[in-house]
Design a protein around this motif. Structure first.
Motif, PDB file in Angstrom:
ATOM      1  N   ARG A  34       0.961  -1.156   0.035  1.00  0.00           N
ATOM      2  CA  ARG A  34       0.161   0.036   0.407  1.00  0.00           C
ATOM      3  C   ARG A  34       0.996   2.010  -0.006  1.00  0.00           C
ATOM      4  O   ARG A  34       0.564   2.530  -0.359  1.00  0.00           O
ATOM      5  N   GLU A  35       1.744   1.620   0.397  1.00  0.00           N
ATOM      6  CA  GLU A  35       3.010   2.445   0.937  1.00  0.00           C
ATOM      7  C   GLU A  35       3.381   3.113  -0.619  1.00  0.00           C
ATOM      8  O   GLU A  35       3.268   3.729  -1.240  1.00  0.00           O
TER       9      GLU A  35
ATOM     10  N   ARG B  96       0.768   3.895  -3.213  1.00  0.00           N
ATOM     11  CA  ARG B  96       0.477   5.071  -2.799  1.00  0.00           C
ATOM     12  C   ARG B  96       2.026   6.478  -3.625  1.00  0.00           C
ATOM     13  O   ARG B  96       1.072   7.317  -4.191  1.00  0.00           O
TER      14      ARG B  96
END
Length: 394
Positions: free
Chosen positions: A257-258, A261
């Motif tokens: 997810r990081e 992003r």
């Protein structure tokens, strides 16, 4: 997700999924965990998945996961021919067929000659009929594009780049390796020829996140930006238009997810001069602390005498970057608490490892240094006790 095009105008996600570091479970890969992580990556727009013949269980795991998720035809698979194991065209054929079977597919989108280190290694591959073989495989549709992954000196990279009409290439590149291996010179040369560049080791196997000295952390914190160390490293790469895709060996949902992003909002020109100055200060701090410039790639392995070379150097560097105590504790866990000890002192200085090290590290010398720091009298006594009582961990 932002995308950059390959040589033929096909979109490749700025973030690629490196499948070398899937989490393990028992003797194999934790399929369900990896499946969740790949599902999140796919939903976030990742369409490039990189594996290799020699990554234990990786090709089979990726093939199974993509099949179970029903997304094989919606993503690109990149895998690699271990040219250093090849001795004939027939062997090249059988290896490719084995990979297709493992991956549960009838074609490979991006096929790399794995770990080409110099022009001589490519010339040897050509002597087995590589050029005709490559033409045949592309014509049959079993391979869509052919490239190479590189570990070696910049001048050799440039020679290989000019030696054949490559569709793409893959290099180790990060803010600590800007002038190492292919480096920025290689990146720019490939871009000038219109050859897409895939980036591996963007965070040096996590070392630019987990093993940062306090001075580097302070440099990042002083920026006033709310970026993690991983984000700084990825932003440095995405800022460069010559970079096509950045591989990340993601093995947690938070990591996926990081990375999604950052990749979804960071493009060329996104770094300011102040940002570059921050990274330069962090780089200076890191270089002042490293005892061994090892990326943990594992190409030195397996050691014929059982030494876990990457783990040894990781722990040795930790004694300088973090603390001597943490480095020694980690080393004990990594080398003693297992079925077969893998201590640095097992090294007999045969030198087999040094022939394969992309970084050119004097491994034998550094292993002796590491053993002197990490293998204390307590360590040696505990190792003997564990061995005698069979108190090893998994």
């Amino acid at each position: 997700m932002l995308y950059r095009n390959d040589r033929y105008g096909n979109p490749i996600s700025a973030l690629g999924y490196g499948c070398m570091r899937f989490s393990r479970k028992g003797a194999g890969i934790d399929i369900e965990k990896a499946k969740k992580e790949i599902s999140i990556a796919y939903e976030g727009g990742v369409n490039y998945y990189d594996t290799a013949y020699i990554y234990p269980g990786s090709e089979a795991a990726l093939g199974r996961i993509l099949e179970e998720l029903g997304i094989r035809d919606k993503v690109n698979i990149a895998t690699k021919l271990p040219h250093y194991l090849m001795r004939s065209r027939a062997q090249m054929d059988s290896t490719l067929e084995e990979e297709l079977k493992r991956l549960r597919t009838d074609h490979i989108d991006y096929y790399l000659m794995h770990m080409v280190t110099d022009l001589g290694s490519f010339e040897k591959l050509k002597s087995y009929g590589f050029e005709e073989w490559a033409k045949e495989k592309k014509a049959s549709g079993k391979v869509k594009q052919i490239g190479f992954s590189f570990h070696g000196a910049s001048d050799e990279f440039l020679k290989i780049l000019d030696a054949w009409d490559w569709d793409f290439c893959q290099i180790q590149y990060n803010y600590m390796d800007e002038n190492a291996q292919a480096g920025r010179a290689g990146l720019m040369a490939a871009a000038a020829k219109g050859i897409p560049v895939i980036i591996m080791e963007p965070l040096r196997g996590g070392r630019l996140v987990n093993l940062l000295p306090e001075e580097a952390k302070a440099a990042f914190a002083s920026s006033g930006r709310n970026y993690t160390p991983a984000e700084w490293g990825l932003r440095w790469l995405y800022d460069q238009p010559e970079v096509t895709c950045v591989l990340s060996g993601m093995n947690s949902e938070d990591m996926v997810r990081e990375n999604l992003r950052v990749a979804s909002k960071t493009g060329p020109g996104s770094l300011t001069e102040e940002d570059r100055a921050v990274i330069a200060r962090a780089k200076d701090a890191i270089e002042s602390k490293l005892l061994v410039k090892c990326t943990g790639c594992g190409y030195c392995m397996p050691c014929p005498h059982g030494v876990d070379i990457p783990n040894t150097f990781r722990c040795y560097n930790e004694t300088s970057i973090a603390s001597v105590k943490s480095g020694r504790t980690d080393y004990f866990r990594a080398t003693v608490l297992r079925h077969v000890p893998t201590s640095a002192s097992l090294c007999v200085k045969c030198g087999a490892c040094e022939k394969h090290c992309p970084q050119g590290i004097p491994i034998r010398e550094k292993l002796a240094e590491a053993a002197g720091t990490l293998e204390t009298p307590f360590y040696k006594g505990a190792r003997a006790l564990v061995k005698g009582l069979h108190l090893w961990g998994a």
